[in-house]
Design a protein around this motif. Structure first.
Motif, PDB file in Angstrom:
ATOM      1  N   GLY A 185      60.265  46.500   1.365  1.00  0.00           N
ATOM      2  CA  GLY A 185      59.349  46.885   2.427  1.00  0.00           C
ATOM      3  C   GLY A 185      59.605  46.096   3.690  1.00  0.00           C
ATOM      4  N   SER A 235      57.336  44.486   7.115  1.00  0.00           N
ATOM      5  CA  SER A 235      56.046  44.242   7.753  1.00  0.00           C
ATOM      6  C   SER A 235      56.254  43.803   9.193  1.00  0.00           C
ATOM      7  CB  SER A 235      55.263  43.173   6.987  1.00  0.00           C
ATOM      8  OG  SER A 235      55.981  41.952   6.937  1.00  0.00           O
ATOM      9  N   TRP A 262      53.054  48.215   8.392  1.00  0.00           N
ATOM     10  CA  TRP A 262      53.898  48.181   7.184  1.00  0.00           C
ATOM     11  C   TRP A 262      54.711  49.467   7.030  1.00  0.00           C
ATOM     12  CZ3 TRP A 262      55.268  44.784   3.386  1.00  0.00           C
ATOM     13  CH2 TRP A 262      54.592  43.555   3.346  1.00  0.00           C
ATOM     14  N   VAL A 301      56.940  50.785   3.572  1.00  0.00           N
ATOM     15  CA  VAL A 301      57.190  50.404   2.178  1.00  0.00           C
ATOM     16  C   VAL A 301      58.165  51.391   1.538  1.00  0.00           C
ATOM     17  CG1 VAL A 301      56.150  50.135  -0.111  1.00  0.00           C
ATOM     18  CG2 VAL A 301      54.951  49.285   1.915  1.00  0.00           C
ATOM     19  N   THR A 313      54.265  40.815  -3.156  1.00  0.00           N
ATOM     20  CA  THR A 313      53.607  40.929  -1.853  1.00  0.00           C
ATOM     21  C   THR A 313      52.528  42.007  -1.888  1.00  0.00           C
ATOM     22  OG1 THR A 313      55.644  40.267  -0.724  1.00  0.00           O
ATOM     23  CG2 THR A 313      53.964  41.371   0.606  1.00  0.00           C
ATOM     24  N   VAL A 364      50.293  44.717   0.013  1.00  0.00           N
ATOM     25  CA  VAL A 364      50.399  45.557   1.209  1.00  0.00           C
ATOM     26  C   VAL A 364      49.094  46.323   1.389  1.00  0.00           C
ATOM     27  CG1 VAL A 364      51.651  47.429   2.329  1.00  0.00           C
ATOM     28  CG2 VAL A 364      52.875  45.819   0.844  1.00  0.00           C
TER      29      VAL A 364
END
Length: 240
Positions: free
Chosen positions: A154, A156, A196, A198, A221, A223
């Motif tokens: 992903g 961020s 985000w 992903v 992590t 999200v």
């Protein structure tokens, strides 16, 4: 162009097949030997030549990996012939120096054919593996070397930077999150939150934290999922 990155069964099959063919053809006067002795002679000779060719290939991979195919075949055939020279010297019935080198010349011609076949087969295998290998996202080429072959989980957004989350760790770089969709291709992914992106394969599970859906990546992590993101994930079948 590394053709010896791992052990290849052709390193055994090629000398065996070549030795079997030469046993049947019985060149260089070897027809006078019995079949078992002739098979032992030619298969042993082919294995010795194979080791010589592999030694040359190892050197080429290290010092000149981009060498053209014809040069690889030529040098490997020389290496193969040199490797079998002591064997021929002690087993040949030739009594003259000329006869010995003439025998080596014939063996070199045979080595060229065998080496060309083996080299072509190896290159075809490597080309097939490269064609079958999944295409790596362009995004990964922008990462440090130790992360480039990792799996993308992903991305961020953090101010003007993005943090790339992978199976081998994370890395920050100056980039817009809006560019990730194109750079991550062909990896499939969605935007569960405005900050985000992903990858579908990077999601381990979905949980609810304080009643709100949250995606847990494979690296642990968390999200956040916004209302708009929840609809996007639901439409894509990520949420039920």
């Amino acid at each position: 162009m590394k053709l010896l990155r791992r052990f290849d069964v052709s390193a055994v099959l090629t000398p065996l097949i070549a030795g079997a063919v030469l046993t049947v053809l019985a060149p260089l006067g070897t027809h006078i030997f019995s079949l078992p002795l002739r098979a032992l002679y030619w298969i042993s000779l082919c294995f010795a030549g194979g080791f010589g060719a592999m030694a040359v290939r190892f050197g080429l991979n290290r010092w000149r990996p981009s060498a053209p195919a014809w040069l690889c075949v030529l040098l490997q055939s020389f290496g193969s012939t040199i490797a079998v020279a002591p064997f021929v010297l002690f087993t040949s019935s030739q009594s003259s120096v000329w006869g010995f080198f003439l025998t080596l010349f014939y063996i070199w011609v045979i080595a060229i054919v065998i080496t060309a076949f083996a080299d072509t087969a190896a290159r075809s295998r490597v080309a097939g593996e490269a064609a079958d290998a999944p295409k790596r996202p362009a995004l990964m080429d922008r990462l440090p070397v130790h992360l480039r072959h990792a799996t993308l989980y992903g991305v961020s957004s953090e101010d003007h930077y993005v943090r790339i989350h992978t199976s081998a760790g994370d890395h920050m770089m100056l980039m817009r999150l809006a560019d990730i969709d194109d750079l991550a291709q062909p990896v499939s992914g969605l935007r569960p939150h405005r900050s985000w992106w992903v990858a579908e394969g990077g999601v381990d599970r979905m949980v609810r934290e304080k009643g709100k859906p949250t995606l847990i990546l494979k690296d642990g992590t968390h999200v956040p999922v916004s209302r708009t993101g929840a609809r996007t994930l639901r439409d894509a079948g990520w949420l039920t």
